[in-house]
Design a protein around this motif. Structure first.
Motif, PDB file in Angstrom:
ATOM      1  N   PHE A  97      14.547 -16.641   1.344  1.00  0.00           N
ATOM      2  CA  PHE A  97      13.760 -15.505   1.823  1.00  0.00           C
ATOM      3  C   PHE A  97      14.668 -14.290   1.775  1.00  0.00           C
ATOM      4  O   PHE A  97      15.515 -14.103   2.642  1.00  0.00           O
ATOM      5  CB  PHE A  97      13.269 -15.807   3.245  1.00  0.00           C
ATOM      6  N   THR A  98      14.537 -13.473   0.742  1.00  0.00           N
ATOM      7  CA  THR A  98      15.474 -12.388   0.479  1.00  0.00           C
ATOM      8  C   THR A  98      15.049 -11.084   1.149  1.00  0.00           C
ATOM      9  O   THR A  98      13.916 -10.947   1.621  1.00  0.00           O
ATOM     10  CB  THR A  98      15.575 -12.144  -1.034  1.00  0.00           C
ATOM     11  N   ALA A  99      15.945 -10.122   1.160  1.00  0.00           N
ATOM     12  CA  ALA A  99      15.633  -8.794   1.699  1.00  0.00           C
ATOM     13  C   ALA A  99      14.472  -8.179   0.932  1.00  0.00           C
ATOM     14  O   ALA A  99      13.613  -7.514   1.512  1.00  0.00           O
ATOM     15  CB  ALA A  99      16.867  -7.903   1.625  1.00  0.00           C
ATOM     16  N   SER A 100      14.430  -8.415  -0.355  1.00  0.00           N
ATOM     17  CA  SER A 100      13.314  -7.911  -1.169  1.00  0.00           C
ATOM     18  C   SER A 100      11.993  -8.547  -0.734  1.00  0.00           C
ATOM     19  O   SER A 100      10.955  -7.878  -0.681  1.00  0.00           O
ATOM     20  CB  SER A 100      13.587  -8.210  -2.650  1.00  0.00           C
ATOM     21  N   ASP A 101      12.036  -9.838  -0.403  1.00  0.00           N
ATOM     22  CA  ASP A 101      10.840 -10.526   0.100  1.00  0.00           C
ATOM     23  C   ASP A 101      10.370  -9.917   1.409  1.00  0.00           C
ATOM     24  O   ASP A 101       9.172  -9.768   1.639  1.00  0.00           O
ATOM     25  CB  ASP A 101      11.116 -12.019   0.314  1.00  0.00           C
ATOM     26  N   VAL A 102      11.308  -9.584   2.272  1.00  0.00           N
ATOM     27  CA  VAL A 102      10.976  -8.991   3.569  1.00  0.00           C
ATOM     28  C   VAL A 102      10.227  -7.676   3.356  1.00  0.00           C
ATOM     29  O   VAL A 102       9.179  -7.434   3.954  1.00  0.00           O
ATOM     30  CB  VAL A 102      12.246  -8.766   4.419  1.00  0.00           C
ATOM     31  N   GLU A 103      10.763  -6.835   2.495  1.00  0.00           N
ATOM     32  CA  GLU A 103      10.120  -5.548   2.212  1.00  0.00           C
ATOM     33  C   GLU A 103       8.745  -5.743   1.589  1.00  0.00           C
ATOM     34  O   GLU A 103       7.780  -5.061   1.952  1.00  0.00           O
ATOM     35  CB  GLU A 103      11.006  -4.714   1.291  1.00  0.00           C
ATOM     36  N   GLU A 104       8.651  -6.678   0.650  1.00  0.00           N
ATOM     37  CA  GLU A 104       7.368  -6.934  -0.006  1.00  0.00           C
ATOM     38  C   GLU A 104       6.343  -7.510   0.967  1.00  0.00           C
ATOM     39  O   GLU A 104       5.158  -7.163   0.913  1.00  0.00           O
ATOM     40  CB  GLU A 104       7.550  -7.883  -1.193  1.00  0.00           C
ATOM     41  N   LEU A 105       6.775  -8.376   1.871  1.00  0.00           N
ATOM     42  CA  LEU A 105       5.865  -8.940   2.864  1.00  0.00           C
ATOM     43  C   LEU A 105       5.251  -7.835   3.709  1.00  0.00           C
ATOM     44  O   LEU A 105       4.025  -7.772   3.871  1.00  0.00           O
ATOM     45  CB  LEU A 105       6.595  -9.953   3.756  1.00  0.00           C
ATOM     46  N   GLU A 106       6.078  -6.957   4.240  1.00  0.00           N
ATOM     47  CA  GLU A 106       5.557  -5.881   5.085  1.00  0.00           C
ATOM     48  C   GLU A 106       4.614  -4.977   4.302  1.00  0.00           C
ATOM     49  O   GLU A 106       3.522  -4.655   4.761  1.00  0.00           O
ATOM     50  CB  GLU A 106       6.699  -5.066   5.689  1.00  0.00           C
ATOM     51  N   ARG A 107       5.023  -4.585   3.117  1.00  0.00           N
ATOM     52  CA  ARG A 107       4.190  -3.714   2.270  1.00  0.00           C
ATOM     53  C   ARG A 107       2.871  -4.397   1.910  1.00  0.00           C
ATOM     54  O   ARG A 107       1.799  -3.787   1.972  1.00  0.00           O
ATOM     55  CB  ARG A 107       4.981  -3.328   1.019  1.00  0.00           C
ATOM     56  N   SER A 108       2.931  -5.668   1.569  1.00  0.00           N
ATOM     57  CA  SER A 108       1.732  -6.404   1.171  1.00  0.00           C
ATOM     58  C   SER A 108       0.749  -6.576   2.323  1.00  0.00           C
ATOM     59  O   SER A 108      -0.460  -6.406   2.150  1.00  0.00           O
ATOM     60  CB  SER A 108       2.109  -7.777   0.612  1.00  0.00           C
ATOM     61  N   ILE A 109       1.265  -6.927   3.489  1.00  0.00           N
ATOM     62  CA  ILE A 109       0.393  -7.072   4.662  1.00  0.00           C
ATOM     63  C   ILE A 109      -0.267  -5.740   4.983  1.00  0.00           C
ATOM     64  O   ILE A 109      -1.479  -5.668   5.222  1.00  0.00           O
ATOM     65  CB  ILE A 109       1.185  -7.611   5.879  1.00  0.00           C
ATOM     66  N   ASN A 110       0.520  -4.661   4.982  1.00  0.00           N
ATOM     67  CA  ASN A 110      -0.047  -3.352   5.274  1.00  0.00           C
ATOM     68  C   ASN A 110      -1.109  -2.965   4.241  1.00  0.00           C
ATOM     69  O   ASN A 110      -2.151  -2.404   4.591  1.00  0.00           O
ATOM     70  CB  ASN A 110       1.050  -2.289   5.357  1.00  0.00           C
ATOM     71  N   SER A 111      -0.876  -3.278   2.974  1.00  0.00           N
ATOM     72  CA  SER A 111      -1.866  -2.987   1.924  1.00  0.00           C
ATOM     73  C   SER A 111      -3.121  -3.821   2.113  1.00  0.00           C
ATOM     74  O   SER A 111      -4.238  -3.309   1.981  1.00  0.00           O
ATOM     75  CB  SER A 111      -1.273  -3.260   0.541  1.00  0.00           C
ATOM     76  N   LEU A 112      -2.953  -5.100   2.410  1.00  0.00           N
ATOM     77  CA  LEU A 112      -4.104  -5.980   2.632  1.00  0.00           C
ATOM     78  C   LEU A 112      -4.969  -5.441   3.769  1.00  0.00           C
ATOM     79  O   LEU A 112      -6.197  -5.355   3.641  1.00  0.00           O
ATOM     80  CB  LEU A 112      -3.648  -7.404   2.949  1.00  0.00           C
ATOM     81  N   VAL A 113      -4.344  -5.063   4.863  1.00  0.00           N
ATOM     82  CA  VAL A 113      -5.089  -4.543   6.014  1.00  0.00           C
ATOM     83  C   VAL A 113      -5.833  -3.266   5.623  1.00  0.00           C
ATOM     84  O   VAL A 113      -7.031  -3.124   5.892  1.00  0.00           O
ATOM     85  CB  VAL A 113      -4.133  -4.294   7.213  1.00  0.00           C
ATOM     86  N   ARG A 114      -5.143  -2.345   4.977  1.00  0.00           N
ATOM     87  CA  ARG A 114      -5.754  -1.068   4.618  1.00  0.00           C
ATOM     88  C   ARG A 114      -6.939  -1.256   3.666  1.00  0.00           C
ATOM     89  O   ARG A 114      -8.027  -0.735   3.894  1.00  0.00           O
ATOM     90  CB  ARG A 114      -4.698  -0.154   3.985  1.00  0.00           C
ATOM     91  N   ILE A 115      -6.738  -2.050   2.630  1.00  0.00           N
ATOM     92  CA  ILE A 115      -7.769  -2.217   1.601  1.00  0.00           C
ATOM     93  C   ILE A 115      -8.958  -3.024   2.120  1.00  0.00           C
ATOM     94  O   ILE A 115     -10.112  -2.654   1.895  1.00  0.00           O
ATOM     95  CB  ILE A 115      -7.164  -2.859   0.333  1.00  0.00           C
ATOM     96  N   THR A 116      -8.688  -4.110   2.821  1.00  0.00           N
ATOM     97  CA  THR A 116      -9.808  -4.934   3.290  1.00  0.00           C
ATOM     98  C   THR A 116     -10.646  -4.205   4.329  1.00  0.00           C
ATOM     99  O   THR A 116     -11.866  -4.369   4.366  1.00  0.00           O
ATOM    100  CB  THR A 116      -9.341  -6.297   3.840  1.00  0.00           C
TER     101      THR A 116
END
Length: 137
Positions: free
Chosen positions: A9-28
């Motif tokens: 679980f890399t630092a890049s994964d951490v950033e992508e997880l937060e960004r992806s969750i925020n995008s999912l919430v916004r779009i849905t």
């Protein structure tokens, strides 16, 4: 940058997880915002204290449909090119994202914090799960 708990679980994964969750919430929520308006009165249903429990019940319904689709190996009836469990899990994501967006829940940082906790939990480690009384799943 957030520290990571393990090599998988890399630092890049951490950033992508937060960004992806925020995008999912916004779009849905954008997709489903009209479900938060009473069609007869125009009332904003986010102000109704019963809406969170109602929306959570709908999430539960989608989880139950996913369970049944998995139990029966059913293909989806509206999207027959996909297994039913896949479609129902997407419905779960849509409903959770919509609820979080409507209520302005900031889930991205919470997802990162929870992932970090889970990555370091003793009861999640393989050796502890293998012990008597350990978690099978």
């Amino acid at each position: 940058m957030t520290a990571v708990a393990n090599d998988n679980f890399t630092a890049s994964d951490v950033e992508e997880l937060e960004r992806s969750i925020n995008s999912l919430v916004r779009i849905t929520h954008k997709m489903a915002a009209h479900w938060w308006i009473d069609p007869k009165t125009g009332e904003d249903l986010r102000k109704n204290p019963l809406m969170v429990p109602v929306k959570l019940a709908l999430v539960h319904g989608e989880v139950s449909e996913a369970l049944e689709a998995d139990r029966t190996d059913a293909m989806d009836d509206k999207l027959p090119q996909f297994p039913g469990i896949w479609v129902e899990l997407v419905d779960v994501l849509f409903r959770v994202g919509d609820l979080a967006g409507a209520m302005k829940y900031d889930l991205g940082p919470v997802a990162v914090a929870k992932a970090m906790v889970n990555a370091t939990r003793a009861d999640h480690k393989l050796e502890n799960r293998a012990k008597a009384g350990g978690k099978k799943y």
